[in-house]
Every structure is written in structure tokens, then in C-alpha cells.
Design a protein around this motif. Structure first.
Motif: not given
Length: 435
Positions: A215-221, A407-409
Motif C-alpha cells: 500500500q498504497p501502490f496496489k490500489k492502481a496501476f 483496482l479499488v473502485n
């Protein structure tokens, strides 16, 4: 005041302000970043990401290039599974990784729920062992994205590193990520582009790379594919901000529209809802078809019924432009006089109207492929009447488009062509800075 009393008061003042100083510290890195390269020396264009391999002992840096695959269930590359490097960290085994045994949960889970599937894959058996070791090492199937062949690899624990970034610059600091991957024999890479020795999975699978990020890198790419093999694109891990030159103060998120990412049975890839395709005021409804994003397919593939309608609409919209003979794999081509740009042909935009009402605009730079000095072809492929998906959006249509996988939303942010914003995916500043 006595000297020792002054010292005590100074010490107390420092202690009282220390928590405040710590609380004000802000992590300088908002993302991890890696360069993206376009390869044109394989059967079809592919895109790779470069990363530094982490090692247990001090040896020269190892950099590897991995094909970007947003549909693959797990990562695999050309490496050696070495049991001794797992039990003895002093083992100086260059390019070695650490095995997953057949008895571990990860082995069973990957093989039963998150494996590559193809009719060419052979049944798996627990007979893989290493010299001098009785324990079974977990065999898994991997699928070559270039030629479609299936082979067996050994599941392992691996380490990869990326440079830290503030969204506009890179720094010397590396983030280390432990993940599950697999070691495949060198024969699996014979058809790969030069200097590419792996496949990096960025799908929704729990064994794909995004699942292992901190976190927080896994939230989006975010993915920004270059249109040329002579310039690097960029991939970000983290929810932003993101900047490209020359507008180094403009966050690319301000250019984005969003549409939901949809689930699809038996797939780890990413899907969006295309409601209709519009060309110069004409439209066709495609809402009952699935639309998949692919970093392996070079050009957008349309099921036969959709393809025929799109070509018909495009033909009507370009009646004033001279036709040219078809050039495989394309069926519809136009004369593009020498010295004239695609823009001068006044090619109409192809608009994908998406779920939620947003529009992904595909301009001529992403719809027409130059195939000769004076010929440009509509860069879509007829997928046939039995195509699994109505639409598969390929990499040519993604080039110089900024795509944010939230990836969160569970949403996809898309910019349409960055060329209209006076920038491109080749404009990230990869110059390394000191903190």
C-alpha cells in the motif's frame, strides 16, 4: 541560568517537538515506475516492462524485460529454481529463485484455480525434484503469448524491484516486492522478442503482480504504451499523480474519463461495457457483447457481425478518399499520398460509447496503420462469427492513450489520444534524481 539546567531545558524542548517533526514527514514517493518498450522483431508487436531483479547477496545488478500481459494469471520467466539459495542465503546463485513445494497451499491453489489453460497443455504430475533434494517442486503450465504453445515451469518465490517516483521524476530508491512466479525452460522463450525473457502478469488474479504490491501502490496501476520502438513508454504503480513532459505541472488524471471494469467468468483479464460504436453520426448497438482489453493482441478484433457494420460505416464516412488494395491482415485500406499525413485525409473518429455514458475517442493515429509509403489501412481485424468476445481492444488502439486501472473502485480511467494534449507516452522523465 546554570549551564547544566540550560542543557536539560534544551533537551526537553527537542523531545517535545520530535513527534511533531515526525508527523510532518511526507513520503516522497507516490508511485513506483518502470519503462515500457515496444518490440517489433516478433511475429506481432509486443510491449515489455523492464525491472531490476532483487538478489540475496551482492552481485552486479540484473535487469530483465518482461512482456506485459494484463490477462495472465501469474508471472513466469527464464530462471533457475535452486533449493540451496532458499536455505542458505550466502549461496551466490546468479538468476536463481526459491521453490514452492508441491505440499504448499499456493501450489494447489495456482494449479486448480489460477493456471494457464490451453488444449496444448499436458497434465501436471508431482514428479519434479531438484538434484539432491527429495521434496517435490510445484510444476505449473505456462502459455507462450507469441506462438500459443504450452510448457511446464516450476513455481517459485521471487523478488522484483522498481524505482520510486513522485509521478514526474524517478529516484535512486528501489522498492522490493516479493511475489509468486515460475521458472520456465529457455526453450519457452525462443519465439520472444530479442532481450525479453519473461511474462509479467498484471491481471486481477491474486497471483498476478499487483496483488503483491505494498500500500498504497496496489490500489492502481497505469499503462502508457509508446507508438515507436525507439522511445520508451511508462508504467506506474500507485494512484497518482502522473506527469508527462512538456506539461510537467499537469496531472494526467485531469484528462481521464472513467468507466466500470466488469467481471467475466473464467477470466482474470479486464473488461469494459461498450454500448455502441459511432462513426460520423452513424452508430451500431453492441451492448450485448463483451469487450476485453488485451496487451497481447496487436489490433482490435471485432466479431464478424460487428466488424462488417463498422467497415460499412467507415467506408461511407470516407467516400471522398481513394481506396487501395487490402494489405493483410487488414481488409479496408486507403490511399495516403506521399508527404501527406493521416490527419490530412480527414479520417473520422471512431467513438466507443461506454457504460456510464463516457466516450473513448479513437482518432486516426489509433485507427489507421501506415502499411506503405502511400497506403494506410483500418487497423481492426475480423474475428469471425464465433469469436468469444464481441470486441477485443488491442495495443495499437491503446498507444499514446493513458489508461488507469483503478483496482479499488474497479474502474478504468482513459484519456483518448494524448497527442491531442500535445504530449505522448514517450514523454516521461526517466532521469534519476537524488533525494
Amino acid at each position: 541560568m546554570l549551564p547544566h539546567l540550560q542543557l536539560i531545558l534544551l533537551l526537553l524542548a527537542f523531545i517535545s517537538h520530535e513527534p511533531e517533526a515526525i508527523a510532518q514527514y511526507v513520503e516522497p514517493f507516490t508511485s513506483q515506475v518502470a519503462p515500457v518498450t515496444k518490440h517489433t522483431d516478433a511475429a506481432t508487436p509486443l510491449y515489455s516492462i523492464q525491472m531490476k531483479m532483487a538478489v540475496w547477496v551482492y552481485i552486479p545488478d540484473i535487469y530483465k524485460n518482461f512482456i506485459i500481459d494484463i490477462d495472465a494469471p501469474f508471472t513466469w520467466h527464464d530462471c533457475i529454481v535452486d533449493w540451496n539459495s532458499w536455505i542458505d542465503e550466502s549461496s551466490n546463485c546468479l538468476g536463481c529463485t526459491h521453490p514452492v513445494s508441491c505440499e504448499e497451499y499456493a501450489c494447489t491453489d495456482v494449479r486448480t484455480s489460477y493456471s494457464y489453460e490451453s488444449p496444448s497443455c499436458l497434465p501436471l504430475t508431482n514428479t519434479s525434484t531438484l538434484p539432491g533434494v527429495e521434496d517435490c517442486i510445484c510444476p505449473v503450465n505456462v502459455l507462450n503469448p507469441v506462438n500459443g504453445t504450452c510448457g511446464q515451469a516450476l513455481l517459485n518465490y521471487d523478488r522484483f524491484t522498481f524505482r520510486g517516483s513522485d509521478g514526474g521524476n524517478t529516484f535512486r530508491y528501489f522498492y522490493v516486492t516479493d511475489s509468486t512466479a515460475a521458472c520456465a525452460p529457455s526453450s519457452m522463450f525462443e519465439s520472444f522478442p530479442a532481450h525479453v525473457s519473461g511474462v509479467m502478469a498484471f491481471s486481477s488474479s491474486p497471483y498476478a503482480f499487483p496483488a503483491y504490491l505494498f500500500q498504497p501502490f496496489k490500489k492502481a496501476f497505469a499503462l502508457c504504451l509508446p507508438s515507436s520502438s525507439s522511445a520508451q513508454g511508462v508504467m506506474f504503480f500507485g494512484s497518482g499523480p502522473y506527469y508527462l513532459l512538456p506539461n510537467s505541472d499537469v496531472d494526467l488524471r485531469s484528462f481521464l474519463s472513467y468507466t466500470p471494469l466488469l467481471n467475466h467468468t473464467d477470466s482474470f483479464g479486464y473488461f469494459i461495457g461498450v454500448k455502441s460504436i459511432i462513426i460520423k453520426g452513424m452508430s451500431i448497438v453492441v451492448s450485448k457483447s463483451t469487450t476485453k482489453l488485451s496487451t497481447i493482441e496487436s489490433y482490435t478484433i471485432l466479431r464478424a457481425d460487428i466488424y462488417k457494420q463498422v467497415v460499412r460505416m467507415f467506408s461511407i464516412a470516407t467516400l471522398g478518399i481513394l481506396r487501395a488494395r487490402s494489405v493483410a491482415p487488414f481488409a479496408f485500406c486507403l490511399k495516403n499520398r506521399i508527404g501527406h499525413s493521416l490527419a490530412s485525409l480527414q479520417i473520422p473518429d471512431i467513438i466507443l460509447k461506454l457504460q456510464g455514458g463516457k466516450k473513448w475517442i479513437i482518432s486516426s493515429s489509433n485507427s489507421m496503420q501506415q502499411v506503405g509509403k502511400d497506403v494506410a489501412c483500418l487497423a481492426i481485424i475480423n474475428g469471425g462469427a464465433t469469436s468469444e468476445h464481441g470486441i477485443v481492444i488491442g495495443t495499437f488502439q491503446m498507444e499514446n492513450n493513458f489508461l488507469l486501472f483503478d483496482l479499488v473502485n474497479s474502474s478504468l480511467g482513459f484519456s483518448s489520444s494524448l497527442l491531442s494534449k500535445k504530449t505522448s507516452c514517450a514523454n516521461f522523465n526517466f532521469t534519476t534524481h537524488s533525494l
